[in-house]
Write an enzyme that holds these catalytic residues in place. Structure first.
Site, PDB file in Angstrom:
ATOM      1  N   ASN A  22      35.802  51.061  47.521  1.00 56.40           N
ATOM      2  CA  ASN A  22      36.658  50.430  49.115  1.00 56.40           C
ATOM      3  C   ASN A  22      37.735  52.433  48.587  1.00 56.40           C
ATOM      4  OD1 ASN A  22      39.117  51.307  50.482  1.00 56.40           O
ATOM      5  ND2 ASN A  22      39.235  49.005  50.687  1.00 56.40           N
ATOM      6  N   HIS A  54      35.023  51.392  57.953  1.00 52.31           N
ATOM      7  CA  HIS A  54      36.069  51.170  56.866  1.00 52.31           C
ATOM      8  C   HIS A  54      35.291  50.581  55.546  1.00 52.31           C
ATOM      9  CE1 HIS A  54      38.994  51.541  53.042  1.00 52.31           C
ATOM     10  NE2 HIS A  54      39.216  49.907  53.821  1.00 52.31           N
ATOM     11  N   CYS A  99      44.187  52.124  54.309  1.00 54.05           N
ATOM     12  CA  CYS A  99      42.856  51.939  54.246  1.00 54.05           C
ATOM     13  C   CYS A  99      41.837  52.653  56.161  1.00 54.05           C
ATOM     14  CB  CYS A  99      42.120  50.834  54.070  1.00 54.05           C
ATOM     15  SG  CYS A  99      41.935  50.502  52.646  1.00 54.05           S
TER      16      CYS A  99
HETATM   17  O1  UT7 Z   1      40.559  47.820  52.312  1.00 54.51           O
HETATM   18  C1  UT7 Z   1      41.358  47.059  52.571  1.00 54.51           C
HETATM   19  C2  UT7 Z   1      41.294  45.881  53.215  1.00 54.51           C
HETATM   20  N1  UT7 Z   1      40.854  45.123  51.974  1.00 54.51           N
HETATM   21  C3  UT7 Z   1      40.280  44.127  52.041  1.00 54.51           C
HETATM   22  O2  UT7 Z   1      39.015  44.154  53.558  1.00 54.51           O
HETATM   23  C4  UT7 Z   1      39.473  43.316  51.275  1.00 54.51           C
HETATM   24  C5  UT7 Z   1      39.465  41.523  51.471  1.00 54.51           C
HETATM   25  N2  UT7 Z   1      38.795  40.710  51.017  1.00 54.51           N
HETATM   26  C6  UT7 Z   1      38.245  40.352  49.728  1.00 54.51           C
HETATM   27  O3  UT7 Z   1      37.109  41.313  50.160  1.00 54.51           O
HETATM   28  C7  UT7 Z   1      37.480  39.313  49.540  1.00 54.51           C
HETATM   29  O4  UT7 Z   1      38.763  38.442  49.027  1.00 54.51           O
HETATM   30  C8  UT7 Z   1      37.150  39.335  47.741  1.00 54.51           C
HETATM   31  C9  UT7 Z   1      36.763  40.825  47.590  1.00 54.51           C
HETATM   32  C10 UT7 Z   1      38.688  40.533  46.960  1.00 54.51           C
HETATM   33  C11 UT7 Z   1      37.896  38.701  47.023  1.00 54.51           C
HETATM   34  O5  UT7 Z   1      36.205  37.802  47.260  1.00 54.51           O
HETATM   35  P1  UT7 Z   1      36.544  36.027  47.378  1.00 54.51           P
HETATM   36  O6  UT7 Z   1      35.154  35.637  48.152  1.00 54.51           O
HETATM   37  O7  UT7 Z   1      37.556  36.240  48.907  1.00 54.51           O
HETATM   38  O8  UT7 Z   1      37.192  35.309  46.123  1.00 54.51           O
HETATM   39  P2  UT7 Z   1      38.206  34.523  46.094  1.00 54.51           P
HETATM   40  O9  UT7 Z   1      39.595  35.750  46.171  1.00 54.51           O
HETATM   41  O10 UT7 Z   1      38.116  33.664  47.071  1.00 54.51           O
HETATM   42  O11 UT7 Z   1      38.675  34.282  44.368  1.00 54.51           O
HETATM   43  C12 UT7 Z   1      36.835  33.168  44.693  1.00 54.51           C
HETATM   44  C13 UT7 Z   1      37.391  33.444  42.736  1.00 54.51           C
HETATM   45  C14 UT7 Z   1      38.104  32.765  42.052  1.00 54.51           C
HETATM   46  O12 UT7 Z   1      38.270  31.646  41.156  1.00 54.51           O
HETATM   47  P3  UT7 Z   1      38.317  30.096  41.273  1.00 54.51           P
HETATM   48  O13 UT7 Z   1      39.890  30.111  41.661  1.00 54.51           O
HETATM   49  O14 UT7 Z   1      37.678  29.852  42.556  1.00 54.51           O
HETATM   50  O15 UT7 Z   1      37.807  29.809  40.031  1.00 54.51           O
HETATM   51  C15 UT7 Z   1      39.102  33.636  41.701  1.00 54.51           C
HETATM   52  O16 UT7 Z   1      39.342  33.610  39.540  1.00 54.51           O
HETATM   53  O17 UT7 Z   1      36.067  34.572  42.250  1.00 54.51           O
HETATM   54  C16 UT7 Z   1      37.218  34.543  41.026  1.00 54.51           C
HETATM   55  N3  UT7 Z   1      37.141  36.133  41.084  1.00 54.51           N
HETATM   56  C17 UT7 Z   1      36.256  37.003  40.300  1.00 54.51           C
HETATM   57  N4  UT7 Z   1      35.668  36.473  39.410  1.00 54.51           N
HETATM   58  C18 UT7 Z   1      34.743  37.638  38.481  1.00 54.51           C
HETATM   59  C19 UT7 Z   1      38.424  36.883  41.704  1.00 54.51           C
HETATM   60  N5  UT7 Z   1      37.447  38.486  40.740  1.00 54.51           N
HETATM   61  C20 UT7 Z   1      36.650  37.994  40.315  1.00 54.51           C
HETATM   62  C21 UT7 Z   1      36.252  39.207  39.365  1.00 54.51           C
HETATM   63  N6  UT7 Z   1      35.275  38.849  38.666  1.00 54.51           N
HETATM   64  N7  UT7 Z   1      35.919  40.442  39.546  1.00 54.51           N
END
Ligand code: UT7
Length: 327
Positions: free
Chosen positions: A284, A254, A119
């Site tokens: 993204n 980005h 990225c």
């Molecule tokens: O471009 C390259 C660089 N990339 C980035 O900068 C991405 C950086 N990371 C992020 O943007 C975020 O970490 C994400 C958007 C990927 C995830 O957001 P988060 O707030 O960190 O969520 P999480 O991974 O902590 O997940 C929270 C909950 C989990 O459920 P439990 O374990 O709390 O029950 C996940 O299973 O959300 C759940 N979850 C979803 N639920 C519905 C994860 N993906 C989804 C989904 N729909 N698509």
């Protein structure tokens, strides 16, 4: 005799963008995986993404964006010096996407190569182009970010497949002698930390023969590093140029996650109207996201001659970087 007070700078003279026709909303994604519009919007700011059709390859989209940038600049493709393509999703391992694009544009005198920095690829590309232009190696460089991440997505992994989209953006940089305070790239800062390679990667390559490869991301880990590392990169850019955040007219980040963008904007104390956001409509698009956002801001009349733009990105590697650009 050359005017000694003038500086040789890489000046942006044209920009272009290409987005695939097919748009998938969050509701469309919810039909494929266990997710919801509410979760995606709240956690990322994404509302839709473009997915490429079979003919919309990285080379095809990059050529379309590049052609537009050349047209805007009024530069004949035959006069172009070089093409740098930032992509993690090239059509083939080789020939490079850049030389496919060279053929498509009829840029017969240009050399070209691909650059892999995930990225952050567009910022890395700007940095290399800047050095080539200021050294006098070439007079013009097309820097293109083009990605078809839809082909890397694992549609059984809801934590990643809802986050990415396809597209291409391009800028033409030309070497110009400008006065102090004039247009051009003021600086670029690049960083990498390969010890964090396993928090965001693609699980195929010549080291194994699993096909097709999928993007794997430990999102929370990437998020944890993103705001601080990006804040460091933008502070280095400001410090080197003896500028403060108040001097920045537009932050062009980005577009991975609106919460990361807001976090950096907040650290800089920038009001929302000075931050370019396209993640809601493009998702993204990796190396394509900054040039797409830039083309959007130009199209909307927000990025006009004289404005000072701060660009920043972080991605797989980890790699990250910043660039200061006066239009
Ligand atoms: O471009 C390259 C660089 N990339 C980035 O900068 C991405 C950086 N990371 C992020 O943007 C975020 O970490 C994400 C958007 C990927 C995830 O957001 P988060 O707030 O960190 O969520 P999480 O991974 O902590 O997940 C929270 C909950 C989990 O459920 P439990 O374990 O709390 O029950 C996940 O299973 O959300 C759940 N979850 C979803 N639920 C519905 C994860 N993906 C989804 C989904 N729909 N698509």
């Amino acid at each position: 005799m050359a005017d000694q007070s003038l500086l040789k700078r890489a000046v942006l003279t044209g920009a272009g963008a290409y987005l695939p026709e097919q748009i998938l909303t969050n509701e469309d994604m919810a039909k494929r995986v266990d997710t919801s519009d509410e979760w995606i919007v709240e956690r990322t700011g994404i509302r839709q993404r473009h997915f490429a059709a079979p003919h919309e390859t990285a080379a095809y989209m990059g050529a379309e964006a590049g052609r537009q940038a050349l047209e805007k600049a009024g530069l004949n493709p035959e006069s172009l010096g070089a093409i740098i393509v930032a992509t993690s999703t090239p059509d083939q391992a080789f020939p490079a996407t850049a030389v496919r694009i060279q053929a498509s544009l009829g840029a017969k005198k240009a050399f070209g190569f691909d650059l892999s920095a995930a990225c952050s690829g567009f910022i890395y590309g700007l940095s290399v182009a800047d050095a080539m232009l200021r050294a006098g190696q070439v007079k013009s460089v097309l820097v293109i970010g083009t990605e078809v991440f839809s082909r890397l997505l694992n549609f059984e992994d809801r934590t990643t497949c809802v986050l990415f989209g396809d597209g291409a953006g391009a800028v033409l940089l030309e070497a110009r002698d400008v006065e102090q305070g004039g247009p051009g790239l003021l600086s670029t800062h690049l960083y990498a930390d390969g010890s964090l390679g396993d928090i965001l990667y693609v699980d195929c390559g010549t080291h194994d023969n699993r096909k097709p490869g999928h993007l794997v991301m430990h999102g929370r880990e990437v998020f944890r590093h993103a705001v601080n590392l990006l804040a460091g990169a933008v502070n280095d850019a400001l410090a080197e140029n003896k500028l403060s955040a108040d001097d920045i007219d537009l932050l062009v980040p980005h577009q991975a996650n609106k919460r990361i963008i807001d976090g950096v904007g907040k650290k800089l104390g920038l009001p929302a109207e000075r931050v370019v956001i396209t993640v809601h409509k493009h998702a993204n698009t990796s190396a394509a996201s900054i040039p797409l956002a830039l083309a959007d801001a130009i199209q909307e009349g927000r990025a006009v001659p004289g404005k000072l733009l701060l660009l920043e990105a972080l991605g797989g590697g980890l790699t990250w970087g910043s660039a200061l650009l006066r239009l």
